[in-house]
Design a protein around this motif. Structure first.
Motif, short mmCIF file in Angstrom:
data_model
loop_
_atom_site.label_atom_id
_atom_site.label_comp_id
_atom_site.label_asym_id
_atom_site.label_seq_id
_atom_site.Cartn_x
_atom_site.Cartn_y
_atom_site.Cartn_z
N PHE A 131 7.79 -56.34 -2.71
CA PHE A 131 6.96 -56.71 -3.64
C PHE A 131 5.53 -56.61 -2.80
N PRO A 132 4.93 -55.41 -2.91
CA PRO A 132 3.59 -55.75 -1.96
C PRO A 132 2.33 -56.33 -2.51
N ASP A 133 2.51 -56.36 -3.91
CA ASP A 133 1.25 -57.56 -4.58
C ASP A 133 1.95 -58.01 -5.76
N ARG A 134 0.99 -58.76 -6.62
CA ARG A 134 1.23 -59.44 -7.68
C ARG A 134 1.99 -58.70 -8.77
N ARG A 135 1.25 -57.76 -9.08
CA ARG A 135 1.65 -56.79 -10.12
C ARG A 135 3.05 -56.16 -9.78
N HIS A 136 3.62 -55.74 -8.74
CA HIS A 136 4.72 -55.34 -8.40
C HIS A 136 5.96 -56.48 -8.63
N PHE A 137 5.48 -57.64 -8.16
CA PHE A 137 6.36 -58.64 -8.46
C PHE A 137 6.58 -59.01 -9.81
N LEU A 138 5.62 -59.03 -10.59
CA LEU A 138 5.61 -59.29 -11.99
C LEU A 138 6.33 -58.07 -12.83
#
Length: 183
Positions: free
Chosen positions: A68-75
């Protein structure tokens, strides 16, 4: 946003405190995703948003090799995990309906016709998305990010490294494919 990215990187390296902070900071976003999942499933799921967030977190936390490189990928990944929780619940309920390992009993056909058809619809959508992912993985990602994660076209384009126009075209293609598959 930079802090979330740093926390995600620390969590990826095994820092459980960082993982807990990610969930704490993104809990409102996860609740929003869960509300959308529960709303889309309607009466078909017995889960409430809190339970769905926690079940999805268990899957996300247990995912080995997830990046998850950033918030969007995590979500986006969390939305996919929530979708799988709902699908697994529907499958379990269908297995219970079919006896769950008990000896089959003959049923009157009137009773069989009264079973809700919504469960089958959720599974058909899930299977159609899986088929789309095998044919065109990016189209399936666009559907998951837009429909299940609620991301805007600009956010999806940034996450996938494509233009907004490409996301729009992918969304149109995916909708056409799904309408034909579910037709």
């Amino acid at each position: 946003m930079q802090a979330i990215t740093q926390l995600l990187q620390a969590a990826r390296q095994g820092d459980s405190a960082a993982a807990d902070q990610v969930v704490a900071r993104l809990y409102a976003d996860l609740q929003r995703l869960a509300r959308r999942q529960v709303r889309n499933a309607g009466h078909l799921t017995l889960l409430d948003t809190t339970v769905l967030v926690h079940e999805a977190w268990l899957r996300v936390a247990g995912a080995s090799g997830a990046d998850f490189p950033d918030r969007r990928h995590f979500l986006a990944y969390a939305a996919q995990a929530m979708r799988s929780v709902v699908v697994d619940l529907v499958r379990a309920r269908q297995a219970e309906r079919r006896g769950g390992g008990e000896a089959p009993l003959p049923l009157d056909t009137v009773l069989a016709e009264q079973l809700p058809q919504g469960d089958a619809d959720i599974l058909r959508v899930h299977e159609a998305l899986d088929e789309l992912a095998q044919l065109e993985p990016r189209l399936a990602q666009v559907v998951e990010m837009r429909y299940f994660a609620g991301l805007r076209e600009a956010e999806i384009a940034e996450a996938l490294g494509v233009t907004e126009r490409t996301v729009q075209r992918d969304w149109q293609k995916a909708r056409l494919f799904l309408s034909i598959s579910l037709g």
